[in-house]
Design a protein around this motif. Sequence first.
Motif, PDB file in Angstrom:
ATOM      1  N   MET A 132       0.828  -1.196   0.000  1.00  0.00           N
ATOM      2  CA  MET A 132       0.000   0.000   0.000  1.00  0.00           C
ATOM      3  C   MET A 132       0.875   1.263   0.000  1.00  0.00           C
ATOM      4  N   ASP A 133       1.864   1.298   0.880  1.00  0.00           N
ATOM      5  CA  ASP A 133       2.735   2.469   0.938  1.00  0.00           C
ATOM      6  C   ASP A 133       3.533   2.633  -0.347  1.00  0.00           C
ATOM      7  N   PHE A 134       3.980   1.495  -0.903  1.00  0.00           N
ATOM      8  CA  PHE A 134       4.741   1.562  -2.143  1.00  0.00           C
ATOM      9  C   PHE A 134       3.874   2.097  -3.284  1.00  0.00           C
ATOM     10  N   THR A 135       2.603   1.711  -3.317  1.00  0.00           N
ATOM     11  CA  THR A 135       1.688   2.183  -4.362  1.00  0.00           C
ATOM     12  C   THR A 135       1.493   3.687  -4.269  1.00  0.00           C
ATOM     13  N   ILE A 136       1.304   4.172  -3.062  1.00  0.00           N
ATOM     14  CA  ILE A 136       1.133   5.620  -2.865  1.00  0.00           C
ATOM     15  C   ILE A 136       2.401   6.353  -3.295  1.00  0.00           C
ATOM     16  N   LEU A 137       3.549   5.836  -2.917  1.00  0.00           N
ATOM     17  CA  LEU A 137       4.820   6.455  -3.300  1.00  0.00           C
ATOM     18  C   LEU A 137       4.982   6.475  -4.818  1.00  0.00           C
ATOM     19  N   ALA A 138       4.634   5.372  -5.476  1.00  0.00           N
ATOM     20  CA  ALA A 138       4.764   5.305  -6.933  1.00  0.00           C
ATOM     21  C   ALA A 138       3.847   6.318  -7.612  1.00  0.00           C
ATOM     22  N   VAL A 139       2.613   6.438  -7.130  1.00  0.00           N
ATOM     23  CA  VAL A 139       1.666   7.387  -7.736  1.00  0.00           C
ATOM     24  C   VAL A 139       2.145   8.819  -7.532  1.00  0.00           C
ATOM     25  N   VAL A 140       2.604   9.139  -6.339  1.00  0.00           N
ATOM     26  CA  VAL A 140       3.088  10.497  -6.067  1.00  0.00           C
ATOM     27  C   VAL A 140       4.294  10.824  -6.942  1.00  0.00           C
ATOM     28  N   LEU A 141       5.212   9.873  -7.101  1.00  0.00           N
ATOM     29  CA  LEU A 141       6.374  10.131  -7.950  1.00  0.00           C
ATOM     30  C   LEU A 141       5.974  10.310  -9.412  1.00  0.00           C
ATOM     31  N   LEU A 142       5.040   9.484  -9.881  1.00  0.00           N
ATOM     32  CA  LEU A 142       4.592   9.627 -11.269  1.00  0.00           C
ATOM     33  C   LEU A 142       3.955  10.988 -11.504  1.00  0.00           C
ATOM     34  N   LEU A 143       3.109  11.418 -10.589  1.00  0.00           N
ATOM     35  CA  LEU A 143       2.446  12.708 -10.761  1.00  0.00           C
ATOM     36  C   LEU A 143       3.406  13.870 -10.542  1.00  0.00           C
ATOM     37  N   GLY A 144       4.274  13.744  -9.564  1.00  0.00           N
ATOM     38  CA  GLY A 144       5.168  14.845  -9.218  1.00  0.00           C
ATOM     39  C   GLY A 144       6.322  15.027 -10.181  1.00  0.00           C
ATOM     40  N   VAL A 145       6.766  13.943 -10.810  1.00  0.00           N
ATOM     41  CA  VAL A 145       7.924  14.015 -11.705  1.00  0.00           C
ATOM     42  C   VAL A 145       7.501  13.832 -13.152  1.00  0.00           C
ATOM     43  N   GLY A 146       6.618  12.901 -13.415  1.00  0.00           N
ATOM     44  CA  GLY A 146       6.249  12.574 -14.790  1.00  0.00           C
ATOM     45  C   GLY A 146       5.504  13.665 -15.507  1.00  0.00           C
ATOM     46  N   VAL A 147       4.556  14.303 -14.827  1.00  0.00           N
ATOM     47  CA  VAL A 147       3.750  15.329 -15.480  1.00  0.00           C
ATOM     48  C   VAL A 147       4.586  16.541 -15.875  1.00  0.00           C
ATOM     49  N   PRO A 148       5.414  17.105 -14.992  1.00  0.00           N
ATOM     50  CA  PRO A 148       6.252  18.233 -15.421  1.00  0.00           C
ATOM     51  C   PRO A 148       7.212  17.874 -16.557  1.00  0.00           C
TER      52      PRO A 148
END
Length: 44
Positions: free
Chosen positions: A1-17
Motif C-alpha cells: 500500500m505504501d509503495f503504491t502511494i509512493l509510486a503514484v506520487v512520484l509519477l504525478l510529481g515528476v512525470g507530469v512536469p
Amino acid sequence: MDFTILAVVLLLGVGVPLRNRRLRRHREEKKRREWGNQDGNPMD
C-alpha cells in the motif's frame, strides 16, 4: 500500500512536469520549422 502511494506520487510529481516540458519543446520546434523560411509559406 505504501509503495503504491509512493509510486503514484512520484509519477504525478515528476512525470507530469517532464511531459509538459517535452511537449513545450516539441511545439516550439514545430513552430520554428513551419515558419522558418522567409517566403511566408509553411515548410513541410
